[in-house]
Design an enzyme around this catalytic site. Structure first.
Site, PDB file in Angstrom:
ATOM      1  N   VAL A  47      -5.583   7.112   4.818  1.00 43.86           N
ATOM      2  CA  VAL A  47      -5.998   8.205   3.924  1.00 43.86           C
ATOM      3  C   VAL A  47      -7.492   8.084   3.597  1.00 43.86           C
ATOM      4  CG1 VAL A  47      -5.700   9.215   1.622  1.00 43.86           C
ATOM      5  CG2 VAL A  47      -3.690   8.454   2.907  1.00 43.86           C
ATOM      6  N   VAL A  92     -11.355  -6.095  -2.857  1.00 48.07           N
ATOM      7  CA  VAL A  92     -11.523  -5.686  -4.261  1.00 48.07           C
ATOM      8  C   VAL A  92     -10.988  -6.713  -5.257  1.00 48.07           C
ATOM      9  CG1 VAL A  92     -11.614  -3.195  -3.841  1.00 48.07           C
ATOM     10  CG2 VAL A  92      -9.384  -4.313  -4.182  1.00 48.07           C
ATOM     11  N   LEU A  96     -17.229  -6.416  -7.676  1.00 46.55           N
ATOM     12  CA  LEU A  96     -18.195  -5.720  -6.826  1.00 46.55           C
ATOM     13  C   LEU A  96     -19.254  -5.118  -7.744  1.00 46.55           C
ATOM     14  CD1 LEU A  96     -18.765  -4.491  -3.921  1.00 46.55           C
ATOM     15  CD2 LEU A  96     -17.458  -2.513  -4.684  1.00 46.55           C
ATOM     16  N   TYR A 178       4.732  -3.659  -5.004  1.00 45.38           N
ATOM     17  CA  TYR A 178       3.981  -2.403  -4.878  1.00 45.38           C
ATOM     18  C   TYR A 178       4.276  -1.481  -6.063  1.00 45.38           C
ATOM     19  CZ  TYR A 178       2.206   1.815  -2.491  1.00 45.38           C
ATOM     20  OH  TYR A 178       1.504   2.945  -2.130  1.00 45.38           O
ATOM     21  N   TYR A 192      -8.143   1.382 -20.187  1.00 46.82           N
ATOM     22  CA  TYR A 192      -9.606   1.513 -20.083  1.00 46.82           C
ATOM     23  C   TYR A 192     -10.079   2.866 -20.615  1.00 46.82           C
ATOM     24  CZ  TYR A 192     -11.017  -2.816 -17.874  1.00 46.82           C
ATOM     25  OH  TYR A 192     -11.307  -4.137 -17.638  1.00 46.82           O
ATOM     26  N   HIS A 214      -1.586   3.623  11.243  1.00 49.48           N
ATOM     27  CA  HIS A 214      -1.559   2.487  12.147  1.00 49.48           C
ATOM     28  C   HIS A 214      -0.284   2.509  12.972  1.00 49.48           C
ATOM     29  CE1 HIS A 214      -1.983  -1.588  13.583  1.00 49.48           C
ATOM     30  NE2 HIS A 214      -3.201  -1.620  13.062  1.00 49.48           N
ATOM     31  N   ARG A 219       6.126   3.177   8.581  1.00 48.23           N
ATOM     32  CA  ARG A 219       6.753   4.261   7.826  1.00 48.23           C
ATOM     33  C   ARG A 219       7.506   5.160   8.793  1.00 48.23           C
ATOM     34  NH1 ARG A 219       2.061   5.639   3.542  1.00 48.23           N
ATOM     35  NH2 ARG A 219       0.845   4.527   5.099  1.00 48.23           N
TER      36      ARG A 219
HETATM   37  O1  LIG Z   1      12.111   3.450  11.110  1.00 53.80           O
HETATM   38  C1  LIG Z   1      12.405   3.860   9.978  1.00 53.80           C
HETATM   39  C2  LIG Z   1      11.512   3.791   8.876  1.00 53.80           C
HETATM   40  C3  LIG Z   1      11.923   4.265   7.657  1.00 53.80           C
HETATM   41  N1  LIG Z   1      13.171   4.812   7.502  1.00 53.80           N
HETATM   42  C4  LIG Z   1      13.622   5.381   6.225  1.00 53.80           C
HETATM   43  O2  LIG Z   1      12.847   6.541   5.977  1.00 53.80           O
HETATM   44  C5  LIG Z   1      12.641   6.704   4.592  1.00 53.80           C
HETATM   45  C6  LIG Z   1      11.149   6.792   4.320  1.00 53.80           C
HETATM   46  O3  LIG Z   1      10.599   5.497   4.498  1.00 53.80           O
HETATM   47  P1  LIG Z   1       9.045   5.189   4.624  1.00 53.80           P
HETATM   48  O4  LIG Z   1       8.948   3.774   5.070  1.00 53.80           O
HETATM   49  O5  LIG Z   1       8.381   6.214   5.461  1.00 53.80           O
HETATM   50  O6  LIG Z   1       8.440   5.353   3.171  1.00 53.80           O
HETATM   51  P2  LIG Z   1       9.047   5.272   1.690  1.00 53.80           P
HETATM   52  O7  LIG Z   1       9.359   6.661   1.261  1.00 53.80           O
HETATM   53  O8  LIG Z   1      10.176   4.304   1.588  1.00 53.80           O
HETATM   54  O9  LIG Z   1       7.834   4.686   0.907  1.00 53.80           O
HETATM   55  C7  LIG Z   1       6.609   5.412   0.813  1.00 53.80           C
HETATM   56  O10 LIG Z   1       6.699   6.175  -0.325  1.00 53.80           O
HETATM   57  C8  LIG Z   1       5.598   6.817  -0.865  1.00 53.80           C
HETATM   58  C9  LIG Z   1       4.267   6.248  -0.549  1.00 53.80           C
HETATM   59  O11 LIG Z   1       3.436   6.242  -1.701  1.00 53.80           O
HETATM   60  C10 LIG Z   1       4.277   4.894   0.026  1.00 53.80           C
HETATM   61  O12 LIG Z   1       3.143   4.754   0.835  1.00 53.80           O
HETATM   62  C11 LIG Z   1       5.457   4.437   0.831  1.00 53.80           C
HETATM   63  O13 LIG Z   1       5.818   3.225   0.276  1.00 53.80           O
HETATM   64  C12 LIG Z   1      13.315   5.497   3.915  1.00 53.80           C
HETATM   65  O14 LIG Z   1      14.580   5.855   3.447  1.00 53.80           O
HETATM   66  C13 LIG Z   1      13.429   4.459   5.032  1.00 53.80           C
HETATM   67  O15 LIG Z   1      14.488   3.563   4.865  1.00 53.80           O
HETATM   68  C14 LIG Z   1      14.019   4.882   8.556  1.00 53.80           C
HETATM   69  O16 LIG Z   1      15.152   5.366   8.436  1.00 53.80           O
HETATM   70  N2  LIG Z   1      13.621   4.394   9.754  1.00 53.80           N
END
Ligand SMILES: O=c1ccn([C@@H]2O[C@H](COP(=O)(O)OP(=O)(O)O[C@H]3OC[C@@H](O)[C@H](O)[C@H]3O)[C@@H](O)[C@H]2O)c(=O)[nH]1
EC number: 4.1.1.35
Length: 353
Positions: A47, A92, A96, A178, A192, A214, A219
């Protein structure tokens, strides 16, 4: 000795100068009054690099700070050498000292496999890192925008989630580094603001996809695209009935800039509310994976006049093209990436303190 005619020399110089300026994407001219000095932490990430492009092309001076844990120099290399651009390799978690007018604080791993890889580092980045950036904002009088997340809502028990919802987070689960890291980062922003008068903006970002993700992000969108392009089965964790809303990265970037320049200091959800469902090959579900995420974006629409404009299909097409090119590039370099699974890493990670 031969001396070329002076006109030839001058026109040669012009050609040379214009070839230099063509090296970069076109940049608007902004007067001193409108031009801002902007810091983007995590600016070489997925992003952050798109945000860098927008702010550079709008004519601002942009300093990117990145520790290159998940960010890549490649994402911003097209600006290196430009007089309005600076790239600093910095974490960070360390203080800085620079002079800026605005800070977009994006530094943090964002995909579940990446942030779970080293939970302590994720916590340090979101707590100490945010504290440092707020300290910087206070010292130089800059406005700070925190890239927060829909994960502050945890596995929500209220649908849809608007900004008033306090969330449902397991504080000791695998995602807590996270989720809780971002929650305390939000808390710090408002401390703040109240105690020191720092101007803060908080964007709660939902699932975002697009070019420069990446290959090993892990995700769902990048995993599915990569698996489909490589002819591998698409991995669905759990029943596949979980829901998410996805937005294309350009929509998010426009939302971030609108929010930064608005007068809204309370948190704002940024996402395309169109819902999606995943289904195909089933693997065990990831622990604490939110079952249902359904955003309410009325606040952003009403107060920022912002709404996503890129339809899911169009965004996906662009992203698929990007990953095809990446795969070709990787194949030429004899490297075949595997999508990362969202599993908690066992034992003690080796790197990143
Ligand atoms: O290969 C995959 C990867 C993910 N998933 C599923 O797909 C859904 C989405 O998962 P992602 O890993 O893309 O992301 P998540 O929604 O869990 O988390 C995200 O949410 C919001 C953002 O702010 C974050 O950057 C990220 O953590 C989840 O239910 C996960 O279990 C799959 O079914 N198969």
């Amino acid at each position: 000795m031969y001396f070329p005619p002076i006109e030839g020399l001058i026109s040669g110089m012009f050609i040379l100068i214009s070839s230099f300026s063509q090296k970069y994407p076109p940049v608007k001219f902004l007067s001193e009054k409108d031009r801002k000095r902007i810091l983007i932490t995590g600016g070489a990430g997925f992003v952050g690099s798109h945000l860098t492009d927008k702010l550079m092309m709008d004519g601002h001076e942009v300093t990117v700070v990145d520790n290159f844990f998940t960010g890549r120099k490649r994402n911003v290399e097209h600006w290196i050498g430009h007089e309005n651009f600076e790239l600093i390799n910095h974490d960070v978690v360390e203080p800085l000292y620079i002079e800026v007018d605005q800070i977009y604080h994006l530094a943090s791993p964002a995909s579940p496999p990446n942030y779970m890889y080293n939970p302590i580092k994720t916590l340090k980045t979101n707590t100490i890192g945010t504290l440092n950036m707020l300290g910087l904002a206070k010292r130089v009088g800059a406005r700070l925008l925190l890239a927060s997340t829909s994960e502050v809502y945890g596995d929500p028990e209220v649908h849809p989630q608007n900004e008033e919802y306090w969330g449902h987070v397991n504080p000791i689960g695998p995602r807590a580094c996270y989720d809780e890291g971002k929650r305390v980062a939000e808390t710090m922003c408002y401390a703040y603001m109240k105690q020191e008068g720092v101007e803060v903006r908080v964007a709660r970002i939902f699932n975002t996809f697009g070019s420069r993700m990446h290959m090993n992000d892990g995700r769902v969108v990048s995993n599915f695209i990569l698996q489909a392009l490589q002819g591998e089965p698409l991995t669905v964790y759990g029943s596949g009935s979980q829901t998410r809303a996805f937005q294309y990265v350009s929509d998010l970037v426009n939302g971030l800039v609108s929010l930064m320049n608005s007068n809204i200091s309370s948190p704002v959800n940024l996402v395309n509310p169109t819902l999606s469902r995943s289904q195909i090959q089933f693997l065990p579900e990831a622990q604490d994976d939110p079952r249902r995420r359904r955003p309410d974006i009325r606040k952003a629409k009403m107060m920022l006049g912002w709404e996503p404009v890129v339809p899911l299909e169009e965004g996906l097409n662009k992203t698929i093209q990007y990953f095809s090119r990446e795969l070709e590039h990787q194949a030429n370099n004899q490297y075949i990436p595997k999508p990362k699974a969202a599993r908690q890493k066992k034992g003690r990670p080796r790197q990143h303190n």
